[in-house]
Design a protein around this motif. Structure first.
Motif, PDB file in Angstrom:
ATOM      1  N   LEU A 151      -4.306  -7.003  -3.069  1.00 23.01           N
ATOM      2  CA  LEU A 151      -5.122  -6.972  -3.964  1.00 23.01           C
ATOM      3  C   LEU A 151      -6.200  -7.825  -4.067  1.00 23.01           C
ATOM      4  O   LEU A 151      -8.101  -7.282  -4.463  1.00 23.01           O
ATOM      5  CB  LEU A 151      -4.755  -7.627  -5.809  1.00 23.01           C
ATOM      6  N   ARG A 176       0.803  -1.284   0.020  1.00 21.96           N
ATOM      7  CA  ARG A 176       0.022   0.028  -0.375  1.00 21.96           C
ATOM      8  C   ARG A 176       1.102   1.195   0.131  1.00 21.96           C
ATOM      9  O   ARG A 176       0.287   2.115  -0.614  1.00 21.96           O
ATOM     10  CB  ARG A 176      -1.172  -0.128   0.739  1.00 21.96           C
ATOM     11  N   PHE A 217       0.998  -7.620 -15.493  1.00 23.96           N
ATOM     12  CA  PHE A 217       0.854  -8.452 -14.293  1.00 23.96           C
ATOM     13  C   PHE A 217       1.732  -8.961 -13.168  1.00 23.96           C
ATOM     14  O   PHE A 217       1.483  -8.348 -12.625  1.00 23.96           O
ATOM     15  CB  PHE A 217      -0.887  -8.626 -14.443  1.00 23.96           C
ATOM     16  N   ILE A 270      -5.274  -2.154  -3.182  1.00 28.70           N
ATOM     17  CA  ILE A 270      -4.449  -2.029  -4.232  1.00 28.70           C
ATOM     18  C   ILE A 270      -4.881  -2.209  -5.095  1.00 28.70           C
ATOM     19  O   ILE A 270      -6.123  -3.690  -5.800  1.00 28.70           O
ATOM     20  CB  ILE A 270      -2.866  -2.314  -4.742  1.00 28.70           C
ATOM     21  N   VAL A 271      -5.908  -1.998  -6.644  1.00 28.54           N
ATOM     22  CA  VAL A 271      -6.932  -2.427  -7.329  1.00 28.54           C
ATOM     23  C   VAL A 271      -6.014  -1.228  -8.486  1.00 28.54           C
ATOM     24  O   VAL A 271      -5.100  -0.869  -8.800  1.00 28.54           O
ATOM     25  CB  VAL A 271      -7.871  -1.649  -7.298  1.00 28.54           C
ATOM     26  N   ARG A 272      -6.475  -2.910 -10.258  1.00 23.00           N
ATOM     27  CA  ARG A 272      -6.164  -2.356 -10.961  1.00 23.00           C
ATOM     28  C   ARG A 272      -7.245  -1.739 -11.845  1.00 23.00           C
ATOM     29  O   ARG A 272      -7.960  -2.771 -12.254  1.00 23.00           O
ATOM     30  CB  ARG A 272      -5.091  -3.896 -11.426  1.00 23.00           C
ATOM     31  N   PHE A 303      -2.459   0.326 -11.422  1.00 22.24           N
ATOM     32  CA  PHE A 303      -2.429  -0.097  -9.959  1.00 22.24           C
ATOM     33  C   PHE A 303      -2.998   1.003  -9.481  1.00 22.24           C
ATOM     34  O   PHE A 303      -1.578   2.509  -9.561  1.00 22.24           O
ATOM     35  CB  PHE A 303      -1.795  -0.910  -9.276  1.00 22.24           C
ATOM     36  N   LYS A 315       3.367  -6.406  -9.992  1.00 21.93           N
ATOM     37  CA  LYS A 315       3.144  -6.999  -8.976  1.00 21.93           C
ATOM     38  C   LYS A 315       4.623  -7.270  -7.773  1.00 21.93           C
ATOM     39  O   LYS A 315       4.665  -6.194  -6.881  1.00 21.93           O
ATOM     40  CB  LYS A 315       2.651  -8.399  -8.830  1.00 21.93           C
TER      41      LYS A 315
END
Length: 98
Positions: free
Chosen positions: A62, A25, A39, A67-69, A79, A43
């Motif tokens: 996630l 975060r 992806f 955290i969002v994509r 992200f 990460k």
């Protein structure tokens, strides 16, 4: 500023050298948004900027929405923090929709 000095400063600012973050975060908070088209590499990029976070720690951030994509900045993946999505979408929507 010499190129070498500029490169060193960028590595420190991007937190690839020097001080690391405590959590995934914290990484995304510092960067604001992080390109996440690839992806697995995105990460890994988060994990490498922390003091020992694992891929499982990133996956948990996630999975829980910390955290969002999303396509928040342009039609590529990024992200961002879940808590920041609303205001990020508000300020970037006109450009993305254009």
């Amino acid at each position: 500023m010499k190129l070498d000095a500029l490169a060193r400063q960028r590595m420190r600012t991007q937190r690839l050298w020097g001080g690391r973050f405590d959590t995934p975060r914290d990484v995304v908070r510092w960067l604001g948004a992080l390109q996440a088209q690839e992806f697995a590499l995105a990460k890994w990029s988060i994990a490498q900027r922390t003091r020992g976070a694992t891929m499982a720690d990133v996956a948990e951030a996630l999975a829980t929405g910390v955290i969002v994509r999303t396509h928040v900045l342009r039609p590529t993946w990024h992200f961002a923090l879940g808590e920041d999505i609303r205001w990020l979408l508000k300020v970037t929507a006109p450009r993305v929709h254009a």
